[in-house]
Motif scaffolding. Structure first.
Motif, short mmCIF file in Angstrom:
data_model
loop_
_atom_site.label_atom_id
_atom_site.label_comp_id
_atom_site.label_asym_id
_atom_site.label_seq_id
_atom_site.Cartn_x
_atom_site.Cartn_y
_atom_site.Cartn_z
N ARG A 1 0.84 -1.21 0.00
CA ARG A 1 0.00 0.00 0.00
C ARG A 1 0.87 1.25 0.00
NH1 ARG A 1 -3.45 -3.08 3.36
NH2 ARG A 1 -2.33 -2.34 5.18
N VAL A 2 1.94 1.25 0.79
CA VAL A 2 2.84 2.41 0.84
C VAL A 2 3.43 2.69 -0.54
CG1 VAL A 2 5.05 3.24 1.75
CG2 VAL A 2 3.40 2.18 3.30
N LEU A 3 3.83 1.63 -1.25
CA LEU A 3 4.43 1.79 -2.58
C LEU A 3 3.40 1.96 -3.69
CD1 LEU A 3 7.34 -0.83 -2.49
CD2 LEU A 3 7.48 1.65 -2.17
N GLU B 1 14.71 -7.59 -4.15
CA GLU B 1 14.75 -6.19 -4.53
C GLU B 1 14.35 -5.27 -3.38
OE1 GLU B 1 13.27 -5.07 -8.42
OE2 GLU B 1 13.20 -7.19 -8.95
N VAL B 2 13.60 -5.80 -2.42
CA VAL B 2 13.24 -5.07 -1.21
C VAL B 2 13.70 -5.92 -0.03
CG1 VAL B 2 11.34 -4.15 0.18
CG2 VAL B 2 11.24 -3.97 -2.31
N ALA B 3 14.49 -5.32 0.84
CA ALA B 3 15.01 -6.04 2.01
C ALA B 3 13.89 -6.27 3.02
CB ALA B 3 16.13 -5.24 2.65
N SER B 4 13.93 -7.43 3.66
CA SER B 4 12.94 -7.74 4.69
C SER B 4 13.59 -8.57 5.78
CB SER B 4 11.75 -8.49 4.08
OG SER B 4 12.17 -9.76 3.61
N PHE B 5 12.86 -8.76 6.86
CA PHE B 5 13.35 -9.60 7.95
C PHE B 5 12.16 -10.35 8.53
CE2 PHE B 5 12.18 -5.54 9.72
CZ PHE B 5 11.59 -5.82 10.95
N LYS C 1 11.12 -2.75 6.66
CA LYS C 1 11.34 -1.45 7.29
C LYS C 1 11.03 -0.32 6.31
CE LYS C 1 14.33 -2.01 11.11
NZ LYS C 1 13.95 -1.12 12.14
N GLY C 2 10.60 0.79 6.86
CA GLY C 2 10.35 1.97 6.05
C GLY C 2 11.58 2.40 5.28
N SER C 3 12.75 2.23 5.88
CA SER C 3 13.99 2.60 5.19
C SER C 3 14.21 1.75 3.93
CB SER C 3 15.19 2.48 6.13
OG SER C 3 15.30 1.17 6.64
N ALA C 4 13.80 0.47 3.98
CA ALA C 4 13.93 -0.40 2.79
C ALA C 4 12.97 0.06 1.70
CB ALA C 4 13.66 -1.85 3.16
N LEU C 5 11.77 0.54 2.09
CA LEU C 5 10.81 1.04 1.10
C LEU C 5 11.33 2.32 0.46
CD1 LEU C 5 7.46 0.40 2.99
CD2 LEU C 5 8.56 -1.03 1.25
N ASN C 6 11.91 3.21 1.27
CA ASN C 6 12.49 4.44 0.73
C ASN C 6 13.63 4.14 -0.23
OD1 ASN C 6 10.81 6.31 1.95
ND2 ASN C 6 12.09 6.50 3.76
N GLU D 1 13.70 5.19 -4.16
CA GLU D 1 14.76 6.01 -4.75
C GLU D 1 15.42 5.30 -5.93
OE1 GLU D 1 17.37 6.81 -1.50
OE2 GLU D 1 15.88 8.08 -0.49
N ALA D 2 15.62 4.00 -5.81
CA ALA D 2 16.29 3.24 -6.86
C ALA D 2 15.39 3.03 -8.08
CB ALA D 2 16.75 1.90 -6.33
N ASN D 3 14.08 3.01 -7.88
CA ASN D 3 13.16 2.68 -8.97
C ASN D 3 12.17 3.77 -9.31
OD1 ASN D 3 13.84 -0.26 -9.53
ND2 ASN D 3 13.67 -0.18 -7.32
#
Length: 62
Positions: A19-21, A36-40, A49-54, A58-60
């Motif tokens: 939803r955020v993206l 392509e998106v880091a997770s844990f 994490k929000g930082s992974a979404l940011n 930025e990259a895409n």
């Protein structure tokens, strides 16, 4: 008194991250599977994490 949590420190489940993206859940799972998106994991639950979404944004340029 409210304590604000910075977006970068927030964590989302895959549906919330999608939803955020502004993408579908299935696209989010494809991005996670491709790395392509880091997770844990927290137990069996996957979090992003929000930082992974940011970083992805930025990259895409989503």
């Amino acid at each position: 008194m409210t304590s604000e949590c910075p977006f970068d420190e927030m964590s989302f489940n895959p549906s919330g991250a999608a939803r955020v993206l502004g993408i579908s859940d299935s696209k989010m799972f494809q991005l996670l599977a491709a790395g392509e998106v880091a997770s844990f994991r927290v137990g069996r639950a996957r979090r992003i994490k929000g930082s992974a979404l940011n970083k992805y944004r930025e990259a895409n340029a989503v």
